[in-house]
Design an enzyme around this catalytic site. Structure first.
Site, short mmCIF file in Angstrom:
data_model
loop_
_atom_site.label_atom_id
_atom_site.label_comp_id
_atom_site.label_asym_id
_atom_site.label_seq_id
_atom_site.Cartn_x
_atom_site.Cartn_y
_atom_site.Cartn_z
N ASN A 103 -7.20 -2.13 0.31
CA ASN A 103 -7.83 -2.62 -0.92
C ASN A 103 -8.01 -4.14 -0.76
OD1 ASN A 103 -8.60 -3.37 -3.46
ND2 ASN A 103 -6.67 -2.79 -4.47
N LYS A 106 -9.51 -6.09 -2.67
CA LYS A 106 -9.58 -6.79 -3.96
C LYS A 106 -10.78 -7.75 -3.94
CE LYS A 106 -4.69 -5.93 -4.43
NZ LYS A 106 -3.39 -6.29 -4.97
N HIS A 148 -6.05 0.85 -10.81
CA HIS A 148 -5.19 -0.16 -10.19
C HIS A 148 -4.53 -0.99 -11.30
CE1 HIS A 148 -3.76 -3.55 -7.88
NE2 HIS A 148 -3.86 -2.78 -6.81
N GLU A 151 -4.09 -4.01 -11.60
CA GLU A 151 -4.85 -5.22 -11.97
C GLU A 151 -5.98 -4.86 -12.94
OE1 GLU A 151 -5.55 -6.39 -7.93
OE2 GLU A 151 -3.40 -6.77 -7.72
N GLU A 179 2.12 2.52 -6.91
CA GLU A 179 2.21 1.08 -6.67
C GLU A 179 3.07 0.43 -7.75
OE1 GLU A 179 -1.39 -0.32 -4.15
OE2 GLU A 179 -1.93 -0.50 -6.25
N GLY A 225 1.80 -7.80 -4.19
CA GLY A 225 1.51 -9.20 -3.91
C GLY A 225 2.72 -10.11 -4.07
N SER A 284 3.20 -4.72 -1.18
CA SER A 284 3.79 -5.52 -0.10
C SER A 284 4.12 -4.69 1.14
CB SER A 284 5.03 -6.28 -0.60
OG SER A 284 4.68 -7.15 -1.64
P1 13P Z 1 -0.21 -5.99 -1.63
O1 13P Z 1 -0.18 -5.13 -0.40
O2 13P Z 1 -0.91 -7.30 -1.42
O3 13P Z 1 1.13 -6.12 -2.28
O4 13P Z 1 -1.15 -5.22 -2.69
C1 13P Z 1 -0.94 -3.88 -2.92
C2 13P Z 1 -2.06 -3.37 -3.73
O5 13P Z 1 -2.24 -3.76 -4.87
C3 13P Z 1 -2.99 -2.41 -3.11
O6 13P Z 1 -3.83 -1.83 -4.04
#
Ligand code: 13P
Length: 254
Positions: free
Chosen positions: A9, A11, A98, A100, A170, A176, A216
């Site tokens: 992803n 983003k 997601h 976010e 997740e 992150g 992560s």
């Molecule tokens: P990270 O791997 O940067 O923690 O992000 C995970 C994520 O949100 C994948 O959709």
């Protein structure tokens, strides 16, 4: 039996030149050394999908995903992208729910139920994200929290349709942050998700659904996390922006 999947992803990252170079690096590396993933999925920003669809289709085992889509097929929704538009490009997956999107764009379980339907109506596969915030984890309510997300967004689907879904667990506190869930925590939640699926749809269907871990995930921890019996791969954020790291993760299955 289940697909082992590693999905990146991106983003809202990478300019166009960087995007091309990342995909070229991934394809180059895959032409020299395969992985033990069944599917590797790239989820770049919407505007890159049309062009990348042409090259990604040439690499076996490599697929494209969108990061979101609108629940309606067409209409006056300025700035939005529909599932039929994605389908027409050759995109095969759509990330939905997601954290976010839930947090910054107020996506609710109910809205996500309609997006899941819109995606399935086009024979696209949703990668449905679920996961609890830190406060819920600290009060040890994560199983009930995630079960509610699944119940409200997915459990009205028929058995045939739920089988088309990929689930990504997740935990928000791991996204992150550099703070990953332990392999035990991931396996425990994946087993719980699968058991809710089994309660709803029966053992066989639950056993066929891939459940990915996200948060992560990196080359240094993927192997341990993917070793969980109910962990079928990962949804990778930061580490998917680097071809070597992303493919090292895609080679992390036993
Ligand atoms: P990270 O791997 O940067 O923690 O992000 C995970 C994520 O949100 C994948 O959709």
């Amino acid at each position: 039996m289940r697909d082992r999947i590693v999905a990146g992803n991106w983003k809202m990252n990478k300019d166009w030149d960087q995007a091309l170079s990342l995909v070229a690096d991934i394809q180059q590396s895959l032409s020299q050394e395969t992985t033990n993933s069944d599917k590797i999925i790239l989820a770049p920003p919407f505007i890159y999908l049309a062009e990348l669809a042409k090259t990604v289709a040439q690499t076996q085992g490599l697929f494209l995903s969108a990061q979101n889509c609108h629940q309606e097929e067409a209409g006056a929704y300025t700035g939005e992208v529909s599932a039929p538009m994605l389908k027409a490009l050759g995109v095969e997956y759509v990330i939905l729910g997601h954290s976010e999107r839930r947090e910054y764009f107020s996506e609710t379980n109910e809205l996500l139920a309609s997006k899941v339907e819109a995606v399935l109506n086009q024979n696209l596969k949703p990668i449905f994200c679920c996961g609890e915030p830190l406060s819920v984890r600290e009060s040890n309510m994560q199983e009930a929290y995630v079960n509610q997300q699944l119940t409200e967004s997915l459990f009205k689907l028929s058995a045939e349709r739920i089988s088309e879904i990929v689930i990504a667990y997740e935990p928000i506190w791991a996204i992150g942050t550099g703070r990953t869930a332990s392999a035990e925590q991931a396996q425990e939640m994946h087993a719980s998700i699968r058991s809710h699926l089994a309660d709803q749809y029966g053992h066989d269907i639950a056993q066929g659904i891939s459940i990915l871990y996200g948060g992560s995930c990196k080359p240094s921890n993927a192997n341990e996390i993917f070793a969980g019996a109910d962990v079928d791969g990962g949804l990778i954020g930061g580490a998917s922006l680097n071809a070597a790291d992303f493919l090292a993760i895609a080679r992390s299955f036993e």
